[in-house]
Write an enzyme that holds these catalytic residues in place. Structure first.
Site, PDB file in Angstrom:
ATOM      1  N   GLU A 115       5.990  -2.637  12.416  1.00 23.20           N
ATOM      2  CA  GLU A 115       4.627  -2.611  11.874  1.00 23.20           C
ATOM      3  C   GLU A 115       3.563  -2.505  12.961  1.00 23.20           C
ATOM      4  O   GLU A 115       2.547  -1.848  12.785  1.00 23.20           O
ATOM      5  CB  GLU A 115       4.392  -3.818  10.969  1.00 23.20           C
ATOM      6  CG  GLU A 115       5.329  -3.868   9.756  1.00 23.20           C
ATOM      7  CD  GLU A 115       5.278  -2.604   8.895  1.00 23.20           C
ATOM      8  OE1 GLU A 115       4.361  -1.785   9.056  1.00 23.20           O
ATOM      9  OE2 GLU A 115       6.193  -2.442   8.054  1.00 23.20           O
ATOM     10  N   GLY A 142       0.841  -1.195   0.000  1.00 23.66           N
ATOM     11  CA  GLY A 142       0.000   0.000   0.000  1.00 23.66           C
ATOM     12  C   GLY A 142       0.875   1.243   0.000  1.00 23.66           C
ATOM     13  O   GLY A 142       0.589   2.223  -0.681  1.00 23.66           O
ATOM     14  N   ALA A 143       1.944   1.182   0.787  1.00 30.41           N
ATOM     15  CA  ALA A 143       2.867   2.306   0.878  1.00 30.41           C
ATOM     16  C   ALA A 143       4.158   1.828   1.518  1.00 30.41           C
ATOM     17  O   ALA A 143       4.186   0.767   2.129  1.00 30.41           O
ATOM     18  CB  ALA A 143       2.255   3.426   1.721  1.00 30.41           C
ATOM     19  N   MET A 144       5.216   2.621   1.366  1.00 26.14           N
ATOM     20  CA  MET A 144       6.524   2.234   1.895  1.00 26.14           C
ATOM     21  C   MET A 144       7.213   3.434   2.520  1.00 26.14           C
ATOM     22  O   MET A 144       7.306   4.496   1.892  1.00 26.14           O
ATOM     23  CB  MET A 144       7.372   1.619   0.771  1.00 26.14           C
ATOM     24  CG  MET A 144       8.782   1.259   1.183  1.00 26.14           C
ATOM     25  SD  MET A 144       8.794  -0.054   2.449  1.00 26.14           S
ATOM     26  CE  MET A 144      10.265   0.409   3.358  1.00 26.14           C
ATOM     27  N   GLU A 145       7.707   3.230   3.728  1.00 21.24           N
ATOM     28  CA  GLU A 145       8.163   4.333   4.573  1.00 21.24           C
ATOM     29  C   GLU A 145       9.580   4.833   4.309  1.00 21.24           C
ATOM     30  O   GLU A 145      10.178   5.437   5.213  1.00 21.24           O
ATOM     31  CB  GLU A 145       8.071   3.887   6.032  1.00 21.24           C
ATOM     32  CG  GLU A 145       9.079   2.784   6.457  1.00 21.24           C
ATOM     33  CD  GLU A 145       8.530   1.360   6.387  1.00 21.24           C
ATOM     34  OE1 GLU A 145       7.596   1.131   5.585  1.00 21.24           O
ATOM     35  OE2 GLU A 145       9.031   0.504   7.126  1.00 21.24           O
ATOM     36  N   HIS A 149       6.612   5.488  10.991  1.00 25.08           N
ATOM     37  CA  HIS A 149       7.833   4.709  10.741  1.00 25.08           C
ATOM     38  C   HIS A 149       9.077   5.597  10.661  1.00 25.08           C
ATOM     39  O   HIS A 149      10.188   5.100  10.828  1.00 25.08           O
ATOM     40  CB  HIS A 149       7.733   3.985   9.396  1.00 25.08           C
ATOM     41  CG  HIS A 149       6.993   2.691   9.423  1.00 25.08           C
ATOM     42  ND1 HIS A 149       7.230   1.700  10.354  1.00 25.08           N
ATOM     43  CD2 HIS A 149       6.043   2.184   8.589  1.00 25.08           C
ATOM     44  CE1 HIS A 149       6.446   0.651  10.079  1.00 25.08           C
ATOM     45  NE2 HIS A 149       5.712   0.930   9.028  1.00 25.08           N
ATOM     46  N   GLU A 179       2.920   5.527   7.707  1.00 26.47           N
ATOM     47  CA  GLU A 179       4.267   5.652   7.128  1.00 26.47           C
ATOM     48  C   GLU A 179       5.072   6.744   7.827  1.00 26.47           C
ATOM     49  O   GLU A 179       6.286   6.618   8.005  1.00 26.47           O
ATOM     50  CB  GLU A 179       4.197   5.928   5.618  1.00 26.47           C
ATOM     51  CG  GLU A 179       3.417   4.898   4.781  1.00 26.47           C
ATOM     52  CD  GLU A 179       3.747   3.445   5.089  1.00 26.47           C
ATOM     53  OE1 GLU A 179       4.877   3.148   5.520  1.00 26.47           O
ATOM     54  OE2 GLU A 179       2.848   2.587   4.893  1.00 26.47           O
TER      55      GLU A 179
END
Ligand code: BES
Ligand code: ZN
Length: 882
Positions: A348, A289-292, A329, A326
């Site tokens: 997470e 979905g998304a990456m930090e 994170h 995100e």
């Protein structure tokens, strides 16, 4: 090869780390100087990297991670001299490493540097340095290059020491055409013109400032034709970027929220965001979905861009959740990082908990904590009730194993554990512990014990003692409550959905906070730390355990007590969380044989006058769990269950209505949408008619005829009642609607169509050029709403297995989702046999966990039906549904 090194390093130690495949520890990376230049003609890139190393043992070889890279040259230098300009290179494909060996010894304590040049592939698998595309205004395909490194694909982008504990500083240079925007974790230091290595002539070379020490999985770089919007509402500039085909204004909501959230986080954590900017980028092809990535968060388009005019309330909430997750994170994960992947939950679980915490601060009217019980707590307890679940802290070695633990255990159970301890310590004390943890371990790596130590430090309580069992052991307990006149007796046992716990699986004694609610309030001091115990209760007329369901357990009451709790709910003695949680517990206990299913049907029936959205969400979810377990049973019983579902929900649906005004709150909008959809798919006449009316107007060109909060339901209703004509209209939306959200909603509905011909069209579509690999789950998901679809999907997966494996490499998560979607809706023992037989001669690498979980859940359903099908029938007859 890598494996051998790992074993060598730890000798005969019994440390849990023994199983890890890790790099040898003779050198430590300190700094990477990395240059990359993509070639969009051939989908390759030219790279060079110089890695500065601290030599910590006498060294004649350096082993680092590489994957599918063509290494051209390597050179080792030390103390200003060349140690070797042609070292021998040994690639280990399976271990994903290259060993660079040379004749001379570099002594312990020296500095060295390793320079390599290489060519990589700009692949289309959404991993490492990969290509993605969008259509330009003239219809031509425009390419961009972007990265997804987590968990172990940085090694696919460039040679590196690809382990989270091997933090180093990075200086990145990207070489590209003038028109391209180049982004990386840091801001731009300089821009020069250089000779291109891939085209004749000059190109720009953009060099970014040196990053702080960070893990390889957080590195990112993007080259593409992008637009952006910017805000200065935070201390450093915040931007949202999107490919040029998008309306960049759709990034406004995320942009403003990000600025507010960064400000809130740096104050709450007492730790300033350490980077000079924050960019957030919408990527057209994106596996998660998304990456930090630190300072350069990447998103799937629907999770960051939103057109509030055409999207519903739940879409907005998902975007807010994702952005805040995100951003959390950036501290928890990026500044302080787990030392290896078995600590993934620290990342997470915390980001999940924190996104709820901050959403609650910014949008108190969304009452997100109420929904936590039907969301994270529900997913955690659901997966963790299977024998094939795993402990929160689970030893993992290889990439295909690591990918599989990005699951409800790491995210949802992880966040539930934090919610439990934060309630126990109090949120302020908990946050003080988090501040101490971040301060102590900034730029470092941690294990779970370090978090508990910081929380103990802040609270003066022995946190490790109460929390250790929750992260190290699989599962959770069911607490069985029996009553005496002035006391209750409670007993804990491992809860399994299959209701077949063996004594050796029932050894764990969890520390359980009982949180006893009585008329006097909640007693926070009671804990069950033994198998069973008695507790005095002044007035047993009204009591309930697990107030607000912050504990990770199910409670099994006697049928009498459950009925009394139903009355207490109506009398207003229970919170929303209590009511939703109590229904969830009763439903799960019926499904697993602790109670009779007629009991849950009666309980649901008694909730008709319930007023709150979240409680209705749980009611609807429970009836749908039961109905899907009965998917392959007698049509007459299924019809009766459908009728029950209709009668349960239709009055409420009519009461809340399905017209929307600007005054509707965020929850109210979702409430109306949910009731409309539920009563509609069980054939409420007025709603079916209203759906066709809206749909026909929409078809005739009135684009606002279907309200965004109803769109998915209207499509589902017309597709399950209609035919080819409706299908074609929805398909057109799935392919060509303006926003990604509108396209996805349509795509997600197509599987509702039940005719064999339309099912085949949906299946063919899922693997066609029209559906991106990232979206393959969308068209197939709704096939699970009918037995025809379930059978056809599984037959399709079997027939096309070889192609699917090729299209969706097992090292990514998509194959695992497809297996799960295609198998988990079955309900009978013969289905288990069939699925087992199919996979018996195949590699299950990358999805063995998902498959085991599917099979467990089928066997739970099979046992449920065997146990309770007569009981359900009798109840339905008695209440005139059958
Ligand atoms: N770190 C993950 C992204 C990720 C997932 C990388 C799986 C590699 C494998 C990211 O922080 C994340 O959790 N994203 C979530 C969104 C969030 C709102 C739960 C996602 O991708 O769904
Ligand atoms: Zn995350």
């Amino acid at each position: 090869m890598c494996k051998q090194f790992g074993q060598e390093n730890v000798g005969t130690s019994v440390d849990v780390t023994h199983a890890r495949e890790v790099l040898p520890t003779n050198v430590k990376p300190r700094h990477y100087n990395l240059t990359l230049e993509p070639d969009f003609e051939n989908f390759t890139y030219e790279g060079s990297v110089t890695i500065d190393l601290d030599v910590v043992e006498d060294t004649t070889s350096v082993t680092l991670n590489t994957l599918e890279l063509k290494v051209h040259t390597a050179k080792i230098e030390s103390s200003g001299e060349t140690v070797s300009d042609a070292p021998s290179l040994a690639h280990d494909e399976d271990g994903q490493t290259t060993k660079v060996s040379f004749d001379k010894t570099i002594p312990s304590g020296a500095k060295a540097s390793l320079t390599m040049t290489f060519t990589g592939t700009l692949n289309d698998n959404m991993a490492g340095f990969y290509r993605s595309s969008f259509k330009a205004a003239d219809g031509s395909t425009t390419w961009l290059a972007t990265t997804q490194m987590e968990p172990t694909d940085a090694r696919r982008a460039f040679p590196c020491f690809d382990e989270p504990a091997l933090k180093a500083e990075f200086t990145v240079t990207l070489v590209a055409d003038e028109k391209m925007t180049c982004l990386s974790n840091m801001d731009v230091a300089s821009e020069t013109t250089v000779d291109s290595k891939v085209v004749s002539g000059k190109r720009k070379a953009v060099t970014f400032n040196k990053s702080p020490p960070m893990s390889t999985y957080l590195l990112a770089f993007i080259i593409g034709e992008l637009n952006y919007i910017e805000t200065n509402n935070f201390r450093v500039p915040v931007r949202v970027y999107a490919p040029k085909d998008r309306d960049i204004e759709h990034g406004r909501f995320s942009l403003e929220l990000a600025a507010k959230t960064l400000d809130f986080y740096e104050k709450t954590f007492a730790s300033p965001f350490p980077l000079p900017k924050m960019d957030m980028v919408a990527i057209p092809d994106f596996s998660a979905g998304a990456m930090e990535n630190w300072g350069l968060i990447t998103y799937r388009v629907v999770d960051v861009l939103i057109d509030e005019k055409t999207s519903g309330a739940s879409v907005k909430q998902r975007v807010a959740e994702t952005v805040q997750h995100e951003l959390a994170h950036q501290w928890f994960g990026n500044l302080v990082t787990m030392d290896f992947w078995d600590g993934l939950w620290l990342n997470e679980g915390f980001a999940t908990w924190m996104s709820w915490y901050s959403c609650n601060v910014f949008y108190p009217d969304w009452k997100v904590w109420e929904g936590y019980v039907t969301d994270n707590l529900a997913s955690a307890l659901s997966l963790d009730s299977l024998r094939s679940s795993h402990p929160i802290e689970v030893p993992v070695k290889r990439a295909d194993e690591i990918n599989q633990i990005f699951d409800a255990i790491s995210y949802s159970k992880g966040s539930c554990v934090l919610r439990m301890i934060s309630k126990y310590l109090g949120e302020e004390t908990f946050m003080e512990g988090v501040r101490r943890y971040l301060k102590k371990h900034a730029y470092g790596n941690t294990q779970t014990g370090d978090l508990w130590a910081a929380l103990s430090d802040a609270s003066g309580k022995d946190v490790e003692k109460v929390m250790d069992i929750w992260t190290k052991h699989v599962g959770f307990p069911v607490i069985t409550v029996t009553e005496n006149s002035d006391s209750i007796h409670v007993k804990q046992n491992r809860f399994l959905r299959t209701a077949d716990v063996k004594p050796e699986e029932d050894q764990t004694l969890w520390p359980v906070f009982l949180e006893l609610r009585t008329k006097d309030g909640v007693n926070k001091d009671l804990a069950l730390t033994t198998r069973e115990a008695d507790f005095k209760v002044k007035d047993t007329d009204f009591f309930k355990l697990n107030a607000d369901h912050s504990g990770i357990y199910r409670t099994s009451y006697t049928p009498d007590r459950l009925a009394k709790l139903g009355e207490a709910a109506r009398a207003g003695l229970l919170s929303v969380e209590d009511r939703a949680g109590m229904i969830a517990d009763a439903g799960a206990l019926a499904a697993s044989g602790y109670q009779k299913s007629s009991g849950i049907l009666a309980l649901l029936d008694s909730f008709k006058s319930e007023k709150e959205f979240v409680v209705w969400q749980e009611i609807i979810s429970r009836i749908s769990v039961l109905r899907s377990a009965w998917t392959f049973e007698d049509q007459a019983v299924k019809d009766a269950l459908k009728k029950f579902a209709l009668e349960l929900t239709q009055d409420k649906a009519h009461e809340v209505g399905w017209t929307f005004s600007d005054n509707d709150g965020h929850i109210e909008q979702q409430f109306k949408g949910m009731m409309f959809g539920t009563a509609g798919v069980t054939n409420d006449e007025a709603i079916v008619k209203a759906s066709f009316d809206m749909f026909n107007k929409f078809k005739a060109g009135d684009t606002s005829a279907i309200h965004p909060n109803l769109r998915g339901s209207v499509y589902a209703i017309v597709l399950s009642n209609g035919g080819k004509e409706e299908y074609d209209v929805v398909l057109e939306q799935a392919l060509h609607a303006k926003t990604s959200d509108e396209r996805n909603t349509a795509m997600r509905s197509l599987g509702r169509a039940k005719s064999p011909e339309l099912i085949q069209r949906t299946l063919a579509l899922s693997v066609s050029e029209d559906v991106k690999a990232q979206d393959i789950y969308l068209p197939i998901s709704a096939l699970r709403t009918h037995p025809e679809g379930i059978n056809a999907l599984w037959a399709f997966v079997k027939e096309n297995w070889a192609d699917l494996e090729k299209k969706l490499p097992p090292s990514l998560s998509m194959l695992s989702s497809v297996v799960s979607i295609a198998t988990s809706s079955f309900t009978r023992r013969e289905h288990i046999k069939d699925i087992g037989a199919f996979f018996s001669d195949k590699s299950t690498k990358g999805f063995d966990k998902a498959l085991a979980q599917s099979l467990d859940s089928i066997s739970a359903k099979a046992a449920w039906i065997e146990r309770d099908s007569e009981d359900v029938k009798a109840w339905l007859k008695e209440h005139k549904y059958l």
